[in-house]
Design a protein around this motif. Structure first.
Motif, PDB file in Angstrom:
ATOM      1  N   GLU A  25      -1.827 -14.944   0.374  1.00  0.00           N
ATOM      2  CA  GLU A  25      -1.935 -13.495   0.593  1.00  0.00           C
ATOM      3  C   GLU A  25      -2.074 -13.149   2.070  1.00  0.00           C
ATOM      4  N   ILE A  26      -2.812 -14.008   2.811  1.00  0.00           N
ATOM      5  CA  ILE A  26      -3.100 -13.633   4.197  1.00  0.00           C
ATOM      6  C   ILE A  26      -2.095 -14.236   5.181  1.00  0.00           C
ATOM      7  N   LYS A  67      -7.027 -12.021  10.644  1.00  0.00           N
ATOM      8  CA  LYS A  67      -5.633 -12.465  10.825  1.00  0.00           C
ATOM      9  C   LYS A  67      -4.873 -11.478  11.725  1.00  0.00           C
ATOM     10  N   ARG A  68      -5.127 -10.202  11.518  1.00  0.00           N
ATOM     11  CA  ARG A  68      -4.388  -9.207  12.301  1.00  0.00           C
ATOM     12  C   ARG A  68      -4.842  -9.216  13.762  1.00  0.00           C
ATOM     13  N   ASP A  71      -3.196 -12.221  15.299  1.00  0.00           N
ATOM     14  CA  ASP A  71      -1.779 -11.916  15.541  1.00  0.00           C
ATOM     15  C   ASP A  71      -1.613 -11.075  16.808  1.00  0.00           C
ATOM     16  N   GLY A 149       2.135  -0.597   5.747  1.00  0.00           N
ATOM     17  CA  GLY A 149       1.388  -1.863   5.870  1.00  0.00           C
ATOM     18  C   GLY A 149      -0.066  -1.621   6.255  1.00  0.00           C
ATOM     19  N   TRP A 152      -1.929  -0.259   3.303  1.00  0.00           N
ATOM     20  CA  TRP A 152      -2.236  -1.338   2.347  1.00  0.00           C
ATOM     21  C   TRP A 152      -3.447  -2.140   2.851  1.00  0.00           C
ATOM     22  N   GLU A 162       3.832  -0.574  -2.057  1.00  0.00           N
ATOM     23  CA  GLU A 162       4.680  -1.269  -1.075  1.00  0.00           C
ATOM     24  C   GLU A 162       6.036  -1.591  -1.686  1.00  0.00           C
ATOM     25  N   SER A 166       9.577  -0.161  -0.474  1.00  0.00           N
ATOM     26  CA  SER A 166      10.672  -1.052  -0.046  1.00  0.00           C
ATOM     27  C   SER A 166      11.956  -0.712  -0.783  1.00  0.00           C
ATOM     28  N   SER A 202       9.685 -13.152   2.346  1.00  0.00           N
ATOM     29  CA  SER A 202      10.228 -12.184   1.379  1.00  0.00           C
ATOM     30  C   SER A 202      10.404 -10.791   1.981  1.00  0.00           C
ATOM     31  N   HIS A 203       9.895 -10.578   3.202  1.00  0.00           N
ATOM     32  CA  HIS A 203      10.028  -9.258   3.823  1.00  0.00           C
ATOM     33  C   HIS A 203      11.456  -9.076   4.350  1.00  0.00           C
ATOM     34  N   GLY A 204      12.178  -8.141   3.745  1.00  0.00           N
ATOM     35  CA  GLY A 204      13.595  -8.013   4.076  1.00  0.00           C
ATOM     36  C   GLY A 204      13.979  -6.719   4.773  1.00  0.00           C
ATOM     37  N   SER A 248      14.736 -12.717  10.506  1.00  0.00           N
ATOM     38  CA  SER A 248      13.550 -11.893  10.706  1.00  0.00           C
ATOM     39  C   SER A 248      12.314 -12.625  10.187  1.00  0.00           C
ATOM     40  N   ALA A 251       4.653 -11.091  10.118  1.00  0.00           N
ATOM     41  CA  ALA A 251       3.407 -11.795  10.454  1.00  0.00           C
ATOM     42  C   ALA A 251       2.849 -12.567   9.256  1.00  0.00           C
ATOM     43  N   SER A 280       7.718  -9.194  13.563  1.00  0.00           N
ATOM     44  CA  SER A 280       6.383  -9.136  14.165  1.00  0.00           C
ATOM     45  C   SER A 280       5.611 -10.448  14.112  1.00  0.00           C
TER      46      SER A 280
HETATM   47  C1  B12 Z   1       7.180  -3.751   2.376  1.00  0.00           C
HETATM   48  C2  B12 Z   1       6.179  -4.844   2.598  1.00  0.00           C
HETATM   49  C3  B12 Z   1       6.047  -5.795   1.609  1.00  0.00           C
HETATM   50  C4  B12 Z   1       6.983  -5.894   0.415  1.00  0.00           C
HETATM   51  C5  B12 Z   1       8.303  -6.555   0.885  1.00  0.00           C
HETATM   52  C6  B12 Z   1       9.493  -6.161   0.013  1.00  0.00           C
HETATM   53  C7  B12 Z   1      10.814  -6.369   0.696  1.00  0.00           C
HETATM   54  N1  B12 Z   1      11.829  -6.395  -0.117  1.00  0.00           N
HETATM   55  O1  B12 Z   1      10.948  -6.460   1.894  1.00  0.00           O
HETATM   56  C8  B12 Z   1       6.144  -6.761  -0.566  1.00  0.00           C
HETATM   57  C9  B12 Z   1       5.325  -5.871  -1.473  1.00  0.00           C
HETATM   58  C10 B12 Z   1       6.920  -7.755  -1.402  1.00  0.00           C
HETATM   59  C11 B12 Z   1       5.195  -7.444   0.398  1.00  0.00           C
HETATM   60  C12 B12 Z   1       4.509  -8.566   0.075  1.00  0.00           C
HETATM   61  C13 B12 Z   1       3.514  -9.129   0.881  1.00  0.00           C
HETATM   62  N2  B12 Z   1       3.094  -8.668   2.074  1.00  0.00           N
HETATM   63 CO1  B12 Z   1       3.939  -7.251   3.035  1.00  0.00          CO
HETATM   64  N3  B12 Z   1       4.468  -5.757   3.990  1.00  0.00           N
HETATM   65  C14 B12 Z   1       5.398  -4.885   3.781  1.00  0.00           C
HETATM   66  C15 B12 Z   1       5.496  -3.915   4.979  1.00  0.00           C
HETATM   67  C16 B12 Z   1       4.910  -2.577   4.595  1.00  0.00           C
HETATM   68  C17 B12 Z   1       6.919  -3.781   5.546  1.00  0.00           C
HETATM   69  C18 B12 Z   1       7.607  -5.140   5.577  1.00  0.00           C
HETATM   70  C19 B12 Z   1       8.709  -5.370   6.453  1.00  0.00           C
HETATM   71  O2  B12 Z   1       9.846  -5.532   6.020  1.00  0.00           O
HETATM   72  N4  B12 Z   1       8.422  -5.490   7.723  1.00  0.00           N
HETATM   73  C20 B12 Z   1       9.401  -5.985   8.642  1.00  0.00           C
HETATM   74  C21 B12 Z   1       9.721  -4.989   9.718  1.00  0.00           C
HETATM   75  C22 B12 Z   1       9.947  -3.595   9.192  1.00  0.00           C
HETATM   76  O3  B12 Z   1       8.693  -4.945  10.662  1.00  0.00           O
HETATM   77  P1  B12 Z   1       8.535  -5.986  11.850  1.00  0.00           P
HETATM   78  O4  B12 Z   1       8.378  -7.357  11.342  1.00  0.00           O
HETATM   79  O5  B12 Z   1       7.428  -5.448  12.693  1.00  0.00           O
HETATM   80  O6  B12 Z   1       9.915  -5.935  12.659  1.00  0.00           O
HETATM   81  C23 B12 Z   1      10.294  -4.890  13.522  1.00  0.00           C
HETATM   82  C24 B12 Z   1      11.152  -5.351  14.677  1.00  0.00           C
HETATM   83  O7  B12 Z   1      10.706  -6.521  15.256  1.00  0.00           O
HETATM   84  C25 B12 Z   1      12.516  -5.447  14.120  1.00  0.00           C
HETATM   85  N5  B12 Z   1      13.007  -6.662  13.549  1.00  0.00           N
HETATM   86  C26 B12 Z   1      12.582  -7.239  12.435  1.00  0.00           C
HETATM   87  N6  B12 Z   1      13.323  -8.304  12.169  1.00  0.00           N
HETATM   88  C27 B12 Z   1      14.272  -8.427  13.132  1.00  0.00           C
HETATM   89  C28 B12 Z   1      15.265  -9.365  13.326  1.00  0.00           C
HETATM   90  C29 B12 Z   1      16.102  -9.264  14.437  1.00  0.00           C
HETATM   91  C30 B12 Z   1      17.161 -10.271  14.647  1.00  0.00           C
HETATM   92  C31 B12 Z   1      15.908  -8.206  15.346  1.00  0.00           C
HETATM   93  C32 B12 Z   1      16.780  -8.101  16.509  1.00  0.00           C
HETATM   94  C33 B12 Z   1      14.890  -7.256  15.148  1.00  0.00           C
HETATM   95  C34 B12 Z   1      14.074  -7.376  14.032  1.00  0.00           C
HETATM   96  O8  B12 Z   1      12.518  -4.496  13.096  1.00  0.00           O
HETATM   97  C35 B12 Z   1      11.239  -4.016  12.786  1.00  0.00           C
HETATM   98  C36 B12 Z   1      11.225  -2.568  13.173  1.00  0.00           C
HETATM   99  O9  B12 Z   1      10.237  -2.188  14.053  1.00  0.00           O
HETATM  100  C37 B12 Z   1       4.651  -4.685   6.057  1.00  0.00           C
HETATM  101  C38 B12 Z   1       4.030  -3.833   7.151  1.00  0.00           C
HETATM  102  C39 B12 Z   1       4.669  -4.152   8.515  1.00  0.00           C
HETATM  103  N7  B12 Z   1       3.999  -3.716   9.546  1.00  0.00           N
HETATM  104  O10 B12 Z   1       5.700  -4.771   8.629  1.00  0.00           O
HETATM  105  C40 B12 Z   1       3.690  -5.515   5.199  1.00  0.00           C
HETATM  106  C41 B12 Z   1       3.147  -6.819   5.760  1.00  0.00           C
HETATM  107  C42 B12 Z   1       4.225  -7.560   6.553  1.00  0.00           C
HETATM  108  N8  B12 Z   1       2.823  -7.555   4.543  1.00  0.00           N
HETATM  109  C43 B12 Z   1       1.745  -8.253   4.648  1.00  0.00           C
HETATM  110  C44 B12 Z   1       1.229  -9.090   3.636  1.00  0.00           C
HETATM  111  C45 B12 Z   1      -0.122  -9.728   3.920  1.00  0.00           C
HETATM  112  C46 B12 Z   1       1.956  -9.306   2.455  1.00  0.00           C
HETATM  113  C47 B12 Z   1       1.533 -10.246   1.334  1.00  0.00           C
HETATM  114  C48 B12 Z   1       1.222 -11.656   1.877  1.00  0.00           C
HETATM  115  C49 B12 Z   1       0.368  -9.593   0.571  1.00  0.00           C
HETATM  116  C50 B12 Z   1       0.737  -8.258  -0.036  1.00  0.00           C
HETATM  117  N9  B12 Z   1       0.723  -7.178   0.728  1.00  0.00           N
HETATM  118  O11 B12 Z   1       1.092  -8.214  -1.163  1.00  0.00           O
HETATM  119  C51 B12 Z   1       2.723 -10.281   0.368  1.00  0.00           C
HETATM  120  C52 B12 Z   1       3.426 -11.593   0.227  1.00  0.00           C
HETATM  121  C53 B12 Z   1       4.692 -11.773   1.027  1.00  0.00           C
HETATM  122  C54 B12 Z   1       5.092 -13.207   1.274  1.00  0.00           C
HETATM  123  N10 B12 Z   1       4.243 -14.185   1.192  1.00  0.00           N
HETATM  124  O12 B12 Z   1       6.213 -13.440   1.616  1.00  0.00           O
HETATM  125  C55 B12 Z   1       1.078  -8.058   5.999  1.00  0.00           C
HETATM  126  C56 B12 Z   1       1.163  -9.265   6.921  1.00  0.00           C
HETATM  127  C57 B12 Z   1      -0.143  -9.377   7.693  1.00  0.00           C
HETATM  128  C58 B12 Z   1      -0.311 -10.652   8.403  1.00  0.00           C
HETATM  129  N11 B12 Z   1      -0.700 -10.539   9.658  1.00  0.00           N
HETATM  130  O13 B12 Z   1      -0.156 -11.704   7.873  1.00  0.00           O
HETATM  131  C59 B12 Z   1       1.763  -6.756   6.527  1.00  0.00           C
HETATM  132  C60 B12 Z   1       1.917  -6.663   8.059  1.00  0.00           C
HETATM  133  C61 B12 Z   1       0.888  -5.592   6.021  1.00  0.00           C
HETATM  134  C62 B12 Z   1      -0.423  -5.481   6.789  1.00  0.00           C
HETATM  135  N12 B12 Z   1      -0.568  -4.484   7.612  1.00  0.00           N
HETATM  136  O14 B12 Z   1      -1.317  -6.260   6.639  1.00  0.00           O
HETATM  137  N13 B12 Z   1       5.110  -6.787   1.583  1.00  0.00           N
END
Ligand code: B12
Length: 314
Positions: A25-26, A67-68, A71, A149, A152, A162, A166, A202-204, A248, A251, A280
């Protein structure tokens, strides 16, 4: 026999979460949790009758915050021994989990929270068609993901919210992206990109947002969705003459899994095929395997593509 029953029959509920579930989870390994316990005295799990570690909810909440903060660059030695109040203060001071004020995004989160999903989907589509793909990705999709996020993590949205978020976000992004992808197909726009996440991630949404921006930069994009096994990536690269694999990492993906996955993929792909990574995950800010390039966000995509085109003999 007493009316109250045999005390040995009484089930004492042990309210706690096992080490495997909590690590998943974390986004930490079980080893890290055990090392912290030994070295810093936190977390301090209870034990099940069979001797297994069980973490009570308040320690889970604190671990999430820890954890956050890690990070965001804080050190375990400075964070683990502190009380949750001190950690919350630290998070506030360093902007961890803080949302920039934006009434429209707040409204979208409220719709999600109150279960008004049709309204939520409608508002997203309205905003997307009004503002266009690029502005929608940068001004709504990216900051709204972070907001959801944070909500949550603060316990004001649940995991199913969430999921609904998504789903709606994917539909909106794909609806806007489809005509562009169709028009780009066959135009030979280079670099030819393959976009996915590795198994375990799994984050897509991040990679889908990146696909939108790469498409706007006129790259031909092959989006495989999340969690493609390494050998399938390699096969798809050969079959579609891919120039760059974009991945991608959120965290939530354990650091070791990121590094191992990238090292292995690099060794499997021809040297001429680029690997661009974003997201991230804090691991991406450290040293990456040779031949892996970090693209630090969505706005630097244009510049990265321009440099590739300049260096490539097209
Ligand atoms: C939606 C979501 C889910 C959905 C995902 C569904 C799906 N089909 O994607 C579900 C419900 C399944 C899920 C599950 C989990 N999640 Co989640 N989730 C999210 C949420 C809200 C958005 C996820 C996402 O896609 N982020 C990815 C993008 C949007 O963000 P980014 O990584 O910052 O990337 C940015 C840029 O860097 C750029 N970028 C990203 N990729 C790439 C690639 C390239 C090449 C380039 C150029 C740019 C680029 O685009 C983004 C735009 O700013 C985030 C919150 C967040 N801040 O992201 C939490 C988050 C990622 N989840 C989290 C967690 C803990 C989980 C779980 C472990 C627990 C839970 N919440 O159920 C599970 C298990 C997942 C696993 N083990 O794989 C935490 C991670 C915390 C940590 N530090 O570990 C977050 C940050 C929430 C939080 N604030 O605590 N999650």
């Amino acid at each position: 026999m007493s009316d109250a029953g045999d005390p040995d029959d009484t089930v004492v509920p042990l309210a706690g979460i096992g080490i495997g579930a909590i690590a998943h989870e974390i986004g930490l390994t079980k080893d890290t949790l055990r090392v912290w316990e030994r070295r810093y005295g936190f977390p301090r799990p209870m034990r099940s009758p069979g001797g297994e570690r069980l973490y009570p909810q308040e320690q889970v909440t604190k671990l999430r915050l820890v954890k956050r903060l890690l990070d965001a660059g804080h050190r375990p030695s400075k964070v683990l021994a502190q009380s949750i109040d001190v950690l919350q203060q630290l998070a506030q001071e360093s902007g961890v989990g803080q949302d920039a004020p934006d009434a429209e995004l707040d409204r979208l989160v409220s719709l999600l929270r109150s279960g008004a999903y049709d309204d939520f989907r409608f508002e997203m589509l309205k905003r997307a068609t009004r503002d266009g793909l690029e502005r929608f990705v940068l001004d709504v999709a990216a900051p709204l993901s972070a907001r959801v996020g944070n909500a949550w993590a603060a316990g004001t949205l649940q995991v199913y919210h969430e999921h609904l978020f998504s789903e709606a976000m994917q539909v909106t992004l794909r609806t806007l992206l489809r005509p562009l992808s169709d028009a780009l197909r066959g135009r030979g726009g280079r670099p030819r990109m393959l976009l996915t996440t590795l198994t375990g991630e799994s984050h897509g949404l991040g990679i889908l947002m990146a696909e939108a921006i790469f498409s706007l930069a006129e790259c031909e994009c092959l989006g495989l969705g999340p969690q493609t096994p390494l050998h399938d990536i390699v096969d798809a690269v050969a079959a579609h003459k891919v120039d760059v694999v974009a991945l991608s990492f959120s965290a939530a993906m354990p650091a070791q899994a990121v590094t191992n996955g990238l090292t292995e993929l690099r060794s499997l792909l021809p040297a001429g095929v680029g690997i661009w990574v974003g997201g991230s995950s804090p691991v991406l800010r450290r040293k990456l395997p040779d031949g892996v390039e970090h693209v630090p966000g969505l706005t630097p995509i244009d510049e990265t593509v321009a440099s590739w085109r300049q260096a490539a003999v097209l």
